[in-house]
Structures are given as structure tokens and as C-alpha cells.
Design an enzyme around this catalytic site. Sequence first.
Site, PDB file in Angstrom:
ATOM      1  N   ARG A 125       0.787  -1.211   0.042  1.00 18.39           N
ATOM      2  CA  ARG A 125       0.079  -0.118  -0.063  1.00 18.39           C
ATOM      3  C   ARG A 125       0.792   1.585  -0.046  1.00 18.39           C
ATOM      4  NH1 ARG A 125      -3.401  -3.150   3.318  1.00 18.39           N
ATOM      5  NH2 ARG A 125      -5.198  -3.779   2.243  1.00 18.39           N
ATOM      6  N   LYS A 147       5.008  11.511 -11.567  1.00 17.86           N
ATOM      7  CA  LYS A 147       4.077  10.618 -12.435  1.00 17.86           C
ATOM      8  C   LYS A 147       4.669   9.208 -12.502  1.00 17.86           C
ATOM      9  CE  LYS A 147       1.777  14.107 -15.357  1.00 17.86           C
ATOM     10  NZ  LYS A 147       1.881  14.438 -16.743  1.00 17.86           N
ATOM     11  N   GLU A 189      13.470  17.124 -24.595  1.00 22.23           N
ATOM     12  CA  GLU A 189      12.851  17.478 -23.335  1.00 22.23           C
ATOM     13  C   GLU A 189      13.232  18.891 -22.825  1.00 22.23           C
ATOM     14  OE1 GLU A 189       9.712  16.457 -22.376  1.00 22.23           O
ATOM     15  OE2 GLU A 189       9.703  14.134 -22.802  1.00 22.23           O
ATOM     16  N   LYS A 230      10.616  22.618 -13.744  1.00 22.06           N
ATOM     17  CA  LYS A 230       9.740  21.364 -13.745  1.00 22.06           C
ATOM     18  C   LYS A 230       9.361  21.518 -12.125  1.00 22.06           C
ATOM     19  CE  LYS A 230       7.860  17.128 -14.492  1.00 22.06           C
ATOM     20  NZ  LYS A 230       8.104  16.014 -15.026  1.00 22.06           N
ATOM     21  N   GLU A 240      -1.897  17.856 -12.026  1.00 16.03           N
ATOM     22  CA  GLU A 240      -2.100  18.097 -13.481  1.00 16.03           C
ATOM     23  C   GLU A 240      -3.678  18.349 -13.790  1.00 16.03           C
ATOM     24  OE1 GLU A 240      -0.291  16.004 -16.409  1.00 16.03           O
ATOM     25  OE2 GLU A 240      -1.769  16.562 -17.803  1.00 16.03           O
ATOM     26  N   ARG A 244       0.291  22.288 -15.030  1.00 17.44           N
ATOM     27  CA  ARG A 244       1.221  21.055 -15.347  1.00 17.44           C
ATOM     28  C   ARG A 244       1.037  20.610 -16.711  1.00 17.44           C
ATOM     29  NH1 ARG A 244       3.265  16.188 -11.518  1.00 17.44           N
ATOM     30  NH2 ARG A 244       4.513  15.355 -12.957  1.00 17.44           N
ATOM     31  N   ASN A 248       3.139  19.046 -21.437  1.00 18.46           N
ATOM     32  CA  ASN A 248       2.610  18.008 -22.353  1.00 18.46           C
ATOM     33  C   ASN A 248       2.943  18.594 -23.640  1.00 18.46           C
ATOM     34  OD1 ASN A 248       2.115  16.149 -20.562  1.00 18.46           O
ATOM     35  ND2 ASN A 248       0.169  17.071 -20.163  1.00 18.46           N
ATOM     36  N   HIS A 251       3.356  16.494 -26.649  1.00 16.54           N
ATOM     37  CA  HIS A 251       3.287  15.071 -26.490  1.00 16.54           C
ATOM     38  C   HIS A 251       1.945  14.638 -27.030  1.00 16.54           C
ATOM     39  CE1 HIS A 251       6.450  15.917 -23.664  1.00 16.54           C
ATOM     40  NE2 HIS A 251       6.473  14.676 -23.139  1.00 16.54           N
ATOM     41  N   HIS A 255       2.880  11.112 -28.681  1.00 16.36           N
ATOM     42  CA  HIS A 255       2.265   9.742 -28.033  1.00 16.36           C
ATOM     43  C   HIS A 255       1.649   9.082 -29.389  1.00 16.36           C
ATOM     44  CE1 HIS A 255       2.227  11.204 -23.676  1.00 16.36           C
ATOM     45  NE2 HIS A 255       3.417  10.467 -24.110  1.00 16.36           N
ATOM     46  N   HIS A 269      10.859   8.307 -27.785  1.00 16.08           N
ATOM     47  CA  HIS A 269       9.731   9.031 -27.054  1.00 16.08           C
ATOM     48  C   HIS A 269      10.220  10.731 -27.293  1.00 16.08           C
ATOM     49  CE1 HIS A 269       7.071  10.883 -24.463  1.00 16.08           C
ATOM     50  NE2 HIS A 269       8.091  11.485 -23.685  1.00 16.08           N
TER      51      HIS A 269
HETATM   52  N1  GLY Z   1       6.103  14.514 -17.992  1.00 17.06           N
HETATM   53  C1  GLY Z   1       4.935  15.534 -17.902  1.00 17.06           C
HETATM   54  C2  GLY Z   1       4.764  15.969 -16.286  1.00 17.06           C
HETATM   55  O1  GLY Z   1       5.519  15.321 -15.488  1.00 17.06           O
HETATM   56  O2  GLY Z   1       3.703  16.526 -16.271  1.00 17.06           O
END
Ligand code: GLY
Length: 370
Positions: A125, A147, A189, A230, A240, A244, A248, A251, A255, A269
Site C-alpha cells: 500500500r 508521475k 525535453e 519542472k 495536473e 502542469r 505536455n 506530447h 504519443h 519518445h
Molecule cells: N512529463 C510531464 C509531467 O511530468 O507532467
Amino acid sequence: MAQIAHTVRVALGERAYDILIGDRLLDDAGAILLERFAGRRYGIITDENVARAQLPRLLQSLDAAGLEHAEIVLPAGEATKSFGQLQTAVEGLLAARLERGDLVIALGGGVIGDLAGFAASITRRGMDFVQMPTSLLAQVDSAVGGKTGINSPHGKNLIGAFHQPKLVLVDLSSLDSLNARQFAAGYAEVVKYGLIDDEEFFFWLEQNQAEIFAGGPARGEAIARCCRQKARVVIADEKELGVRALLNLGHTFGHALEKATGYGDRLLHGEGVAIGMVLAHGFSARLGLAPSQDTGRIVQHLQKSGLPTTLGDVPGDLGSTEDLMAAIAQDKKVSRGALTFILTRGIGKAFIEKGVDAVAVARFLDDVRG
Ligand code: GLY
């Protein structure tokens, strides 16, 4: 002790943590962990490539500090972000009799960081974990911000959890074992941060690109600047719900291209993100929002960095525009069927646009495919 060149604090209240950046930090990981987390045992999750290149250094430093550890080595590659490998990781932690108060170490690139963080979030948990990112992409993006997750046949990162690490150790020397293509993919990035809201940083990257690629002091400085940016975004919007999503940029297109190319070697990526950022700028210019000369400047910088910038740069067939649109619609930046895109008014001026017209996107894709 190796030098910690930069410390970035992710000030998230009771989930706050530090990002330590420096040369050869893995050699001092044992001493750093001992000082910060007394009395814990460690479950290291890594992949076969990183196990060869970096694991011996980490094990040596844990042993020198007298820290107990177990290792779980998974196959390298995006396909590892699956339920099967997640199970291997979780069962490995349990088989090593790691308890809830012990620590998981994610040693590797974005795939390992995402999977190991998710494994930590669900084992007993919720176990604490430390990110030790060894790829540029992971150091500037995926290892920071909590994330975690795995992929589904329906799309990337559709299964996961927000689970913040307790510490991020960025060893700059681990980048020396990356090949040029992987480094360039991570650099996409880095460029992203300039494009989002920091035109001065993009300009600085244009000036310092050669030194960053050659491994001079500008490399550590660039990584620290990305981590600071970041951290700011994550502090403002951890889950997000708002800003946030700016991270993206590129992205959603990226993606879809990764899905079309099977998440493999055809398109990394970061390469998908590079093309995606050009498409996002091109689409914004098409809508009359952004100056088209900015797109040209971005293309020039990405090309100089060895990155693809057009759909034509992707080897092999990308399938139909309908298939790409289906992938775009399945991306998690979809809210009740409306497409959410990160659009821009120019370099450093990205914004979140909800309710983007899917037909206009499809028409744009058809046009750029020629
Ligand atoms: N890679 C995008 C984020 O961490 O929100």
C-alpha cells in the site's frame, strides 16, 4: 565525496524532496542515503543495460555504507512498462522481504523510473522510493514530479499513480554511457522548457548547445534549469489539474506517433516529442496564433541537435490520418471527448487550449503529410 553542483528543492509540503545534481553522485549514493534515511533497506529496480553500465557503482557505494539491498533487473525498453513486468517488480520486492518502511530505488531511464515508482506506490500500500535517473530524458523530466505508471495497448501511461519520490539523485556521469541518439532524444525535453515559457532559456540553449552535447559545465546548468522549472510547475499543480499540462507540449502528437511506430526503436519518445513540438507550433501558426518564423527557428535548433522534425523523418509507414487521430483521441489529454492541446503564441508562450477542433487537426496532419 563527489561534488553536489546543484540542489533543487521540490517544495511540496509533507511530500517535499530534493533533487541533487552532480558528477559521479552514484559513487556516493550510499553515504547520501545513510545520512538522509537511517535504518532502511533498499530494493533496486533497474534494466539489463543500466545494470551493466551503472549498477556495480551503486552496489559498491551501498556496500561501503553498510546498506542492505536486493536487485531486480528487468528487460530494457518501452515494452517493460507492462502489467507483466510490474508484477515481476512487485513480487521481487516482496520476495526480498522489503517492508513498507524500506526504500525502492529506481535506477535507470524513464521506463524504469515510471515502472519502479508505480511498483513502490502499490507494494504494501505504498513504499517510499528514490529516483536515480540515468538518461537525460529522465533527469530533466520523468524522474521529477511523481508521475508513475505503465502503458496499455490503448495508449501510453494510461495506468498509474501520482507518487512523489523522497529524493532524486542526478549523476551527470551516467550520461556518458548514452548513445548520441538517446542523448538527443532527451534533449528534446530540455528544449521543451524553453518553448513553454522561457524564451531566454531557448536562446541560451541556441548559444550553448555544443557545450551541452560535449558534456561541459553547461550540461549540468541546463539540467538544473530544467529541474527548477519542472519543480515550479509541479509545486503549482501537482496533480495536473491546470498548468502542469503545459509540460505536455508536443506530447499529444508525439504519443500518437509512438503508438503508430509500436513504441520501439523506430521512434524514441523524445524524437516523437521533437516532431510533436514542431507540429504544435506549426498548427498554432496555421491557426494564426504564432509567427511561422518561430517554427523555423525551432526546426533549425532540433535538426542541429540530430532530432527528427517532420513526419517524413520517421522511417516506415505511419498508417492513416484516421489512425493517428484515434490515437490522439485516446491520449489522456482528452476531457469528455474534447481535444485538449498545448498550443502557442510563439517561443516561450505556450498555453492550454481545451476544445480543439479535431477536424482542423486532421486536415493539418493531412497537409503536412503532403
Ligand atoms: N512529463 C510531464 C509531467 O511530468 O507532467
